[in-house]
Design a protein around this motif. Sequence first.
Motif, PDB file in Angstrom:
ATOM      1  N   LEU A   4       0.862  -1.176   0.000  1.00 44.06           N
ATOM      2  CA  LEU A   4       0.000   0.000   0.000  1.00 44.06           C
ATOM      3  C   LEU A   4       0.897   1.224   0.000  1.00 44.06           C
ATOM      4  O   LEU A   4       1.670   1.440   0.943  1.00 44.06           O
ATOM      5  CB  LEU A   4      -0.923   0.017   1.218  1.00 44.06           C
ATOM      6  CG  LEU A   4      -1.790   1.276   1.392  1.00 44.06           C
ATOM      7  CD1 LEU A   4      -2.680   1.489   0.176  1.00 44.06           C
ATOM      8  CD2 LEU A   4      -2.623   1.190   2.663  1.00 44.06           C
ATOM      9  N   LEU A   5       0.833   2.019  -1.045  1.00 43.31           N
ATOM     10  CA  LEU A   5       1.631   3.237  -1.175  1.00 43.31           C
ATOM     11  C   LEU A   5       0.746   4.430  -0.853  1.00 43.31           C
ATOM     12  O   LEU A   5      -0.243   4.682  -1.546  1.00 43.31           O
ATOM     13  CB  LEU A   5       2.190   3.340  -2.595  1.00 43.31           C
ATOM     14  CG  LEU A   5       2.909   4.641  -2.977  1.00 43.31           C
ATOM     15  CD1 LEU A   5       4.127   4.870  -2.091  1.00 43.31           C
ATOM     16  CD2 LEU A   5       3.308   4.622  -4.445  1.00 43.31           C
ATOM     17  N   VAL A  27       0.572  -3.178  -6.216  1.00 39.67           N
ATOM     18  CA  VAL A  27       0.564  -1.899  -5.496  1.00 39.67           C
ATOM     19  C   VAL A  27      -0.811  -1.243  -5.553  1.00 39.67           C
ATOM     20  O   VAL A  27      -1.375  -1.065  -6.629  1.00 39.67           O
ATOM     21  CB  VAL A  27       1.605  -0.928  -6.085  1.00 39.67           C
ATOM     22  CG1 VAL A  27       1.654   0.363  -5.262  1.00 39.67           C
ATOM     23  CG2 VAL A  27       2.991  -1.570  -6.151  1.00 39.67           C
ATOM     24  N   ASP A  28      -1.333  -0.900  -4.374  1.00 42.80           N
ATOM     25  CA  ASP A  28      -2.505  -0.034  -4.279  1.00 42.80           C
ATOM     26  C   ASP A  28      -2.028   1.341  -3.835  1.00 42.80           C
ATOM     27  O   ASP A  28      -1.098   1.449  -3.017  1.00 42.80           O
ATOM     28  CB  ASP A  28      -3.504  -0.577  -3.248  1.00 42.80           C
ATOM     29  CG  ASP A  28      -4.269  -1.785  -3.765  1.00 42.80           C
ATOM     30  OD1 ASP A  28      -4.202  -2.055  -4.974  1.00 42.80           O
ATOM     31  OD2 ASP A  28      -4.913  -2.464  -2.942  1.00 42.80           O
ATOM     32  N   MET A  48       3.311  -1.358   4.079  1.00 42.04           N
ATOM     33  CA  MET A  48       2.758  -0.046   3.743  1.00 42.04           C
ATOM     34  C   MET A  48       3.897   0.964   3.631  1.00 42.04           C
ATOM     35  O   MET A  48       4.769   1.017   4.492  1.00 42.04           O
ATOM     36  CB  MET A  48       1.765   0.426   4.811  1.00 42.04           C
ATOM     37  CG  MET A  48       1.225   1.839   4.554  1.00 42.04           C
ATOM     38  SD  MET A  48       0.277   2.516   5.944  1.00 42.04           S
ATOM     39  CE  MET A  48      -1.196   1.503   5.850  1.00 42.04           C
ATOM     40  N   ILE A  49       3.879   1.751   2.559  1.00 38.00           N
ATOM     41  CA  ILE A  49       4.828   2.854   2.383  1.00 38.00           C
ATOM     42  C   ILE A  49       4.033   4.131   2.637  1.00 38.00           C
ATOM     43  O   ILE A  49       3.137   4.476   1.871  1.00 38.00           O
ATOM     44  CB  ILE A  49       5.422   2.851   0.967  1.00 38.00           C
ATOM     45  CG1 ILE A  49       6.101   1.507   0.675  1.00 38.00           C
ATOM     46  CG2 ILE A  49       6.414   3.992   0.801  1.00 38.00           C
ATOM     47  CD1 ILE A  49       6.449   1.300  -0.786  1.00 38.00           C
ATOM     48  N   LEU A  50       4.351   4.835   3.715  1.00 40.07           N
ATOM     49  CA  LEU A  50       3.488   5.901   4.223  1.00 40.07           C
ATOM     50  C   LEU A  50       4.217   7.236   4.312  1.00 40.07           C
ATOM     51  O   LEU A  50       5.239   7.354   4.991  1.00 40.07           O
ATOM     52  CB  LEU A  50       2.962   5.502   5.612  1.00 40.07           C
ATOM     53  CG  LEU A  50       2.062   6.483   6.340  1.00 40.07           C
ATOM     54  CD1 LEU A  50       0.738   6.644   5.623  1.00 40.07           C
ATOM     55  CD2 LEU A  50       1.829   6.008   7.776  1.00 40.07           C
ATOM     56  N   ASP A  51       3.676   8.248   3.634  1.00 41.89           N
ATOM     57  CA  ASP A  51       4.166   9.613   3.775  1.00 41.89           C
ATOM     58  C   ASP A  51       3.561  10.192   5.051  1.00 41.89           C
ATOM     59  O   ASP A  51       2.434   9.845   5.433  1.00 41.89           O
ATOM     60  CB  ASP A  51       3.737  10.440   2.550  1.00 41.89           C
ATOM     61  CG  ASP A  51       4.335  11.837   2.577  1.00 41.89           C
ATOM     62  OD1 ASP A  51       5.361  12.033   3.257  1.00 41.89           O
ATOM     63  OD2 ASP A  51       3.775  12.730   1.917  1.00 41.89           O
ATOM     64  N   LEU A  52       4.298  11.069   5.736  1.00 44.45           N
ATOM     65  CA  LEU A  52       3.782  11.630   6.989  1.00 44.45           C
ATOM     66  C   LEU A  52       2.918  12.870   6.762  1.00 44.45           C
ATOM     67  O   LEU A  52       1.966  13.107   7.496  1.00 44.45           O
ATOM     68  CB  LEU A  52       4.945  11.967   7.929  1.00 44.45           C
ATOM     69  CG  LEU A  52       5.761  10.779   8.432  1.00 44.45           C
ATOM     70  CD1 LEU A  52       6.836  11.247   9.403  1.00 44.45           C
ATOM     71  CD2 LEU A  52       4.857   9.744   9.096  1.00 44.45           C
TER      72      LEU A  52
END
Length: 205
Positions: A4-5, A27-28, A48-52
């Motif tokens: 999950l991006l 990738v979602d 999960m790749i998570l931007d803050l």
Amino acid sequence: MKLLLVEDEELLSKTVAKGLKILGYSVDCAFDGEEALYLYEVNEYDLMILDLNLPKVDGMEVLRRIRSRDDGSNDYLTKPFEFKELEARIRSLLRRNFTTGNTVLTCGCLKLDTKRRQVWCREEEVELTRKEFALLEYLFVHAGKMTGAEELIEHAWDSEADLFSNSFRFHIHSLRKKLDAAGAGGYIVTYRGKGYCLQCPEEGS
């Protein structure tokens, strides 16, 4: 493996997602915190790749809701970043589920390299499509355990995929055919109505 991006910059999201898909990941993409929480709730992800800095719900709040006892993440990468560095971090995090940090996994006469995304039967390379590799990789991670078709689909296909098509059966059939031709027939065992299992016999058995 399914990722999950979560990134609100659409151009960056599109670029990173494209690169990850080329590497064989499903990738979602979510573009704000609310969408990220929704997708996380209705799907299963390996990472999960998570931007803050996100609109609606910021990244730290997303983490807080997902991890009620721990606001920390498994890893942190500052922007701007090199895609190769992101790829290396993803591989490292996914390998934490394995009993070894080695990128080469072994099952009987089969070897699967998670970094080079290649498979060998003894010394002969088995040419697989990205989707076939994704299915085999997930079975490798759960070797010896029965995995339902729905779970395999969940981790190898994007959420937008039509799960009622014959695509899954086609890819499983094609994967088995290639393994059989390479000398690894019978490694993927079907439990009718329940799922699939990668059984790892001793070399030479």
